[in-house]
Scaffold this motif. Sequence first.
Motif, short mmCIF file in Angstrom:
data_model
loop_
_atom_site.label_atom_id
_atom_site.label_comp_id
_atom_site.label_asym_id
_atom_site.label_seq_id
_atom_site.Cartn_x
_atom_site.Cartn_y
_atom_site.Cartn_z
N SER A 35 0.83 -1.21 0.00
CA SER A 35 0.00 0.00 0.00
C SER A 35 0.86 1.26 0.00
O SER A 35 0.53 2.25 -0.65
CB SER A 35 -0.94 0.01 1.22
OG SER A 35 -0.22 0.18 2.44
N ASP A 36 1.98 1.20 0.71
CA ASP A 36 2.87 2.36 0.76
C ASP A 36 3.56 2.57 -0.59
O ASP A 36 3.66 3.70 -1.07
CB ASP A 36 3.92 2.15 1.86
CG ASP A 36 4.47 3.46 2.38
OD1 ASP A 36 3.68 4.29 2.87
OD2 ASP A 36 5.70 3.67 2.28
N GLN B 146 0.97 3.84 -3.10
CA GLN B 146 0.63 5.24 -2.83
C GLN B 146 1.70 6.19 -3.36
O GLN B 146 1.40 7.18 -4.03
CB GLN B 146 0.46 5.45 -1.32
CG GLN B 146 0.06 6.85 -0.92
CD GLN B 146 -1.44 7.06 -0.97
OE1 GLN B 146 -2.11 6.53 -1.86
NE2 GLN B 146 -1.97 7.83 -0.05
N ARG C 285 -3.86 10.62 -4.96
CA ARG C 285 -3.66 9.51 -4.05
C ARG C 285 -4.74 8.44 -4.24
O ARG C 285 -5.89 8.77 -4.50
CB ARG C 285 -3.68 9.99 -2.59
CG ARG C 285 -2.50 10.87 -2.20
CD ARG C 285 -2.66 11.36 -0.77
NE ARG C 285 -1.47 12.04 -0.28
CZ ARG C 285 -1.19 13.32 -0.51
NH1 ARG C 285 -2.04 14.07 -1.23
NH2 ARG C 285 -0.08 13.86 -0.03
N PHE D 190 -5.10 5.97 -1.69
CA PHE D 190 -5.57 5.83 -0.31
C PHE D 190 -5.59 7.19 0.37
O PHE D 190 -4.83 8.09 0.03
CB PHE D 190 -4.63 4.89 0.47
CG PHE D 190 -4.41 3.55 -0.20
CD1 PHE D 190 -5.43 2.61 -0.27
CD2 PHE D 190 -3.18 3.25 -0.77
CE1 PHE D 190 -5.22 1.39 -0.88
CE2 PHE D 190 -2.96 2.03 -1.38
CZ PHE D 190 -3.98 1.09 -1.44
N ALA E 94 -1.32 6.37 3.73
CA ALA E 94 -0.62 5.08 3.72
C ALA E 94 0.41 5.08 4.85
O ALA E 94 0.89 6.14 5.26
CB ALA E 94 0.07 4.86 2.37
N HIS F 34 -5.33 4.51 6.30
CA HIS F 34 -6.46 4.75 5.39
C HIS F 34 -7.78 4.40 6.09
O HIS F 34 -8.75 5.17 6.04
CB HIS F 34 -6.30 3.91 4.12
CG HIS F 34 -7.52 3.88 3.25
ND1 HIS F 34 -7.85 4.90 2.38
CD2 HIS F 34 -8.51 2.95 3.13
CE1 HIS F 34 -8.99 4.60 1.77
NE2 HIS F 34 -9.40 3.42 2.20
#
Length: 356
Positions: free
Chosen positions: A295-296, A299, A310, A312, A315, A320
């Motif tokens: 997810s990071d 992002q 973005r 999310f 992150a 989120h």
Amino acid sequence: MNIIVACIVAAVIAFAISFGLGYVVIPFLHKLKFGQTILDIGPKWHKNKQGTPTMGGILFVVGTVVAFVAVVLVDKIMGGDIVASVSDGAQSEILNNVVSAQAASNKIKVWSGLVMALGFAFIGFLDDYIKVVKKRNLGLTIKQKTVLQVILMVGYLLTLFINDPTGATFIPFVGMVETKFFFWILGFAVIYATTNAVNFTDGVDGLCGSVTLTAALSFIAIAGLRNCLGISLMSAALAGGLVGYLIWNWHPAKVMMGDLGSMFLGGLVVAFSYAVDCPIIILLTGIIYVIEFASDIIQIGYFKLTHGKRIFKMAPIHHHFEMCGWKEVKIVKIFSLINLVGGVIAVLLVHFGAPQ
């Protein structure tokens, strides 16, 4: 000593030490003013955590190591050698010389893995110390941390390579596959990604400890299936230590594990996966680590490609869900359940995917 009894004893000792240390360590950290510094990039309500003692990972680090070593020593006095042991079923099926070779290999993988995890804990300690004592919010620079991590990774992987130059890796339903030179590439990727992913997971009260608890439980079974009972024992000790720590870290947390704790956990989870000859199993036993890390990366990549947009709200992904209104306890429960399911699937894959 019977492995089930040994695991129970190790878990109880680790729990008692980890929980009991909280009564001493947490007030001591308060006295030293080793408080958590909350960065502005996180959710605004996390500012309420400002000043919560950090470096609390020492609770489960000490609990895990002392409990593991204590049980190993007692077993040794009783005439056993649990670190080198394989399952009873394996001993009846494998020739004695093969059992002996696996026993020696188990010792190397168990002890080198523990040393690596403690090395990562030391790097985490340096990072925490600089943040808290030297008042540098970001701690070690990325370059400094990476150099130290690479030194540890090279030492650990070299130990494994000398033990088995083929770099044989177990893949469920395929068997043992020789990775050879790719062993090094895979090793650096798995260790670096996992240790940092575990660190990313430590962003909500109780999250990293609870997720890693489910991973430890799955490795108790996986290590037994893969004939590395020393890792089953160490996983049980880790599970007990984390339960003791979580009593102090559950929302609202009275102490944070800090990088000392999260990097130790990352190193130990990696050590577990390599000890059972299946580093890719982390994709399931640590599925939440994978999701957090991914997810990071997603992002950051999407932000750069779209010049400021973005995917999310924030992150890593647990933030989120916080921004969506989820309470911290809800995030911990759901994320831990997901990781537990991943661990159960991993156990089933190892069991049914083993060569007959």
